[in-house]
Design a protein around this motif. Structure first.
Motif, PDB file in Angstrom:
ATOM      1  N   THR A 173      -7.146   1.685  -7.543  1.00 55.86           N
ATOM      2  CA  THR A 173      -5.828   2.178  -7.139  1.00 55.86           C
ATOM      3  C   THR A 173      -4.711   1.495  -7.927  1.00 55.86           C
ATOM      4  O   THR A 173      -3.785   2.138  -8.427  1.00 55.86           O
ATOM      5  CB  THR A 173      -5.615   1.951  -5.639  1.00 55.86           C
ATOM      6  OG1 THR A 173      -6.641   2.639  -4.901  1.00 55.86           O
ATOM      7  CG2 THR A 173      -4.268   2.474  -5.188  1.00 55.86           C
ATOM      8  N   LEU A 174      -4.798   0.174  -8.054  1.00 61.84           N
ATOM      9  CA  LEU A 174      -3.781  -0.539  -8.812  1.00 61.84           C
ATOM     10  C   LEU A 174      -3.836  -0.194 -10.293  1.00 61.84           C
ATOM     11  O   LEU A 174      -2.798  -0.094 -10.967  1.00 61.84           O
ATOM     12  CB  LEU A 174      -3.957  -2.051  -8.616  1.00 61.84           C
ATOM     13  CG  LEU A 174      -3.657  -2.581  -7.204  1.00 61.84           C
ATOM     14  CD1 LEU A 174      -3.973  -4.062  -7.113  1.00 61.84           C
ATOM     15  CD2 LEU A 174      -2.203  -2.324  -6.841  1.00 61.84           C
ATOM     16  N   ALA A 175      -5.064  -0.003 -10.820  1.00 61.08           N
ATOM     17  CA  ALA A 175      -5.189   0.366 -12.228  1.00 61.08           C
ATOM     18  C   ALA A 175      -4.599   1.741 -12.506  1.00 61.08           C
ATOM     19  O   ALA A 175      -3.917   1.950 -13.524  1.00 61.08           O
ATOM     20  CB  ALA A 175      -6.664   0.336 -12.634  1.00 61.08           C
ATOM     21  N   ASN A 176      -4.813   2.682 -11.600  1.00 63.68           N
ATOM     22  CA  ASN A 176      -4.253   4.030 -11.795  1.00 63.68           C
ATOM     23  C   ASN A 176      -2.743   4.049 -11.619  1.00 63.68           C
ATOM     24  O   ASN A 176      -2.058   4.859 -12.245  1.00 63.68           O
ATOM     25  CB  ASN A 176      -4.911   4.996 -10.806  1.00 63.68           C
ATOM     26  CG  ASN A 176      -6.392   5.199 -11.077  1.00 63.68           C
ATOM     27  OD1 ASN A 176      -6.850   5.028 -12.210  1.00 63.68           O
ATOM     28  ND2 ASN A 176      -7.144   5.521 -10.043  1.00 63.68           N
ATOM     29  N   SER A 177      -2.226   3.161 -10.775  1.00 64.87           N
ATOM     30  CA  SER A 177      -0.773   3.158 -10.551  1.00 64.87           C
ATOM     31  C   SER A 177      -0.009   2.607 -11.743  1.00 64.87           C
ATOM     32  O   SER A 177       1.146   2.974 -11.957  1.00 64.87           O
ATOM     33  CB  SER A 177      -0.434   2.332  -9.303  1.00 64.87           C
ATOM     34  OG  SER A 177      -0.781   0.964  -9.501  1.00 64.87           O
TER      35      SER A 177
ATOM     36  N   GLN B 198       0.826  -1.208   0.000  1.00 67.87           N
ATOM     37  CA  GLN B 198       0.000   0.000   0.000  1.00 67.87           C
ATOM     38  C   GLN B 198       0.862   1.260   0.000  1.00 67.87           C
ATOM     39  O   GLN B 198       0.604   2.205  -0.752  1.00 67.87           O
ATOM     40  CB  GLN B 198      -0.906  -0.030   1.230  1.00 67.87           C
ATOM     41  CG  GLN B 198      -1.991   1.028   1.260  1.00 67.87           C
ATOM     42  CD  GLN B 198      -2.836   0.909   2.508  1.00 67.87           C
ATOM     43  OE1 GLN B 198      -2.319   1.012   3.618  1.00 67.87           O
ATOM     44  NE2 GLN B 198      -4.123   0.669   2.340  1.00 67.87           N
ATOM     45  N   ALA B 199       1.896   1.270   0.828  1.00 67.54           N
ATOM     46  CA  ALA B 199       2.779   2.443   0.879  1.00 67.54           C
ATOM     47  C   ALA B 199       3.538   2.614  -0.427  1.00 67.54           C
ATOM     48  O   ALA B 199       3.757   3.740  -0.883  1.00 67.54           O
ATOM     49  CB  ALA B 199       3.756   2.291   2.049  1.00 67.54           C
ATOM     50  N   TYR B 200       3.938   1.506  -1.049  1.00 71.37           N
ATOM     51  CA  TYR B 200       4.678   1.581  -2.316  1.00 71.37           C
ATOM     52  C   TYR B 200       3.797   2.110  -3.446  1.00 71.37           C
ATOM     53  O   TYR B 200       4.254   2.894  -4.286  1.00 71.37           O
ATOM     54  CB  TYR B 200       5.213   0.199  -2.671  1.00 71.37           C
ATOM     55  CG  TYR B 200       5.931   0.147  -3.991  1.00 71.37           C
ATOM     56  CD1 TYR B 200       7.247   0.602  -4.116  1.00 71.37           C
ATOM     57  CD2 TYR B 200       5.294  -0.347  -5.125  1.00 71.37           C
ATOM     58  CE1 TYR B 200       7.899   0.566  -5.334  1.00 71.37           C
ATOM     59  CE2 TYR B 200       5.939  -0.389  -6.346  1.00 71.37           C
ATOM     60  CZ  TYR B 200       7.244   0.062  -6.453  1.00 71.37           C
ATOM     61  OH  TYR B 200       7.890   0.031  -7.665  1.00 71.37           O
ATOM     62  N   VAL B 201       2.521   1.729  -3.440  1.00 71.52           N
ATOM     63  CA  VAL B 201       1.620   2.108  -4.534  1.00 71.52           C
ATOM     64  C   VAL B 201       1.036   3.499  -4.320  1.00 71.52           C
ATOM     65  O   VAL B 201       0.991   4.324  -5.248  1.00 71.52           O
ATOM     66  CB  VAL B 201       0.493   1.064  -4.683  1.00 71.52           C
ATOM     67  CG1 VAL B 201      -0.533   1.517  -5.725  1.00 71.52           C
ATOM     68  CG2 VAL B 201       1.073  -0.287  -5.081  1.00 71.52           C
ATOM     69  N   THR B 202       0.574   3.794  -3.106  1.00 71.93           N
ATOM     70  CA  THR B 202      -0.150   5.041  -2.854  1.00 71.93           C
ATOM     71  C   THR B 202       0.710   6.132  -2.235  1.00 71.93           C
ATOM     72  O   THR B 202       0.298   7.294  -2.226  1.00 71.93           O
ATOM     73  CB  THR B 202      -1.335   4.775  -1.914  1.00 71.93           C
ATOM     74  OG1 THR B 202      -0.840   4.357  -0.633  1.00 71.93           O
ATOM     75  CG2 THR B 202      -2.235   3.685  -2.478  1.00 71.93           C
TER      76      THR B 202
END
Length: 265
Positions: free
Chosen positions: A259-263, A232-236
């Motif tokens: 969230t994963l799609a936007n990252s 979560q910290a790595y992605v957001t």
């Protein structure tokens, strides 16, 4: 680790009865007949098979657990796909390693959530957890803190390892600066005593299977939670409380999928 509880099945042959499976049949002739005879059908025995439900839960329904995982360990659901516990000595070490990692994970999750809650609510001006290591403290330098941590952790881990290879050796008088009575070593991995077991929940460690099971279940859940917090910290690039608040503000659009799609876009 999160486990799926299932019930396996064992096929066992039934024991045969000493009595025949068919009863004797009596044939009576007519009244005018001078002979009476008994006709007995020869008993016939056929193989009989009963399906008996296995009472032990396993991580996968219908799974036959490996023989070295006999269910005596706390939290043993037969999960060892790589066969790491085939060696009894290795199994004992892995049990202790999982227990220590579980306790660190529980402490880590509690610390991250508590400090993140203080930061988000404005109660304290704390850094987000993944930046806390870069903070310069006034009472000591980073180098001093690292040295102190190595010394303290090294001492504690050395004592734990010595108790593992020689159970009870660290509870002898004079082995811990006279504090042996405050620790009361119960068994490897469970030092106990008023310092580490102030509520006295598991004084009789031999009959504390339920407490051991609760601890290892919560520890496995905490290890999965720590992995989630890392990702979560790595992605957001935000703390868990920040992510929770953002999700609650728009539950249908602010999810892990979006969230994963936007990252990745």
């Amino acid at each position: 680790m999160a486990v799926a509880v299932g019930r396996g099945f064992l096929v066992q042959p039934c024991s045969y009865s000493s009595s025949p499976t068919f009863h004797n049949k009596i044939y009576k002739p007519s009244l005018g007949s001078a002979t009476t005879f008994w006709s007995t059908l020869a008993p016939q025995r056929y193989p009989q098979v009963a399906v008996q439900a296995q009472q032990r839960p396993t991580w996968l329904p219908g799974l036959d657990p490996p023989p070295y995982l006999d269910g005596t360990l706390a939290g043993d659901y037969g999960f060892d796909p790589l066969g790491l516990g085939e060696d009894p000595k290795s199994l004992k070490w892995y049990v202790q390693a999982e227990l220590v990692h579980a306790r660190f994970a529980m402490a880590g999750v509690a610390g991250i959530l508590f400090t993140d809650l203080l930061r988000v609510t404005g109660i304290s001006n704390l850094p987000v957890w993944y930046e806390a290591g870069a903070v310069k403290f006034e009472f000591a330098s980073t180098r001093t803190l690292i040295v102190v941590q190595f010394l303290l952790m090294g001492f504690a881990e050395t004592k734990r390892y010595m108790d593992f290879i020689n159970p009870g050796s660290q509870a002898k008088e004079g082995s811990f600066f006279g504090l042996e009575a405050a620790l009361e070593g119960l068994e490897p991995g469970y030092p106990g005593g008023p310092l580490l077991n102030p509520l006295g929940l598991a004084k009789d460690i031999k009959n504390a299977h339920e407490w051991k099971l609760k601890e290892i279940k919560n520890g496995r859940l905490a290890m999965i939670a720590m992995l989630g917090i890392f990702v979560q910290a790595y992605v957001t690039h935000a703390g868990p409380i920040d992510n929770l608040v953002e999700h609650l503000s728009n539950p249908w659009q602010k999810t892990i999928i979006q969230t994963l799609a936007n990252s990745t876009s």
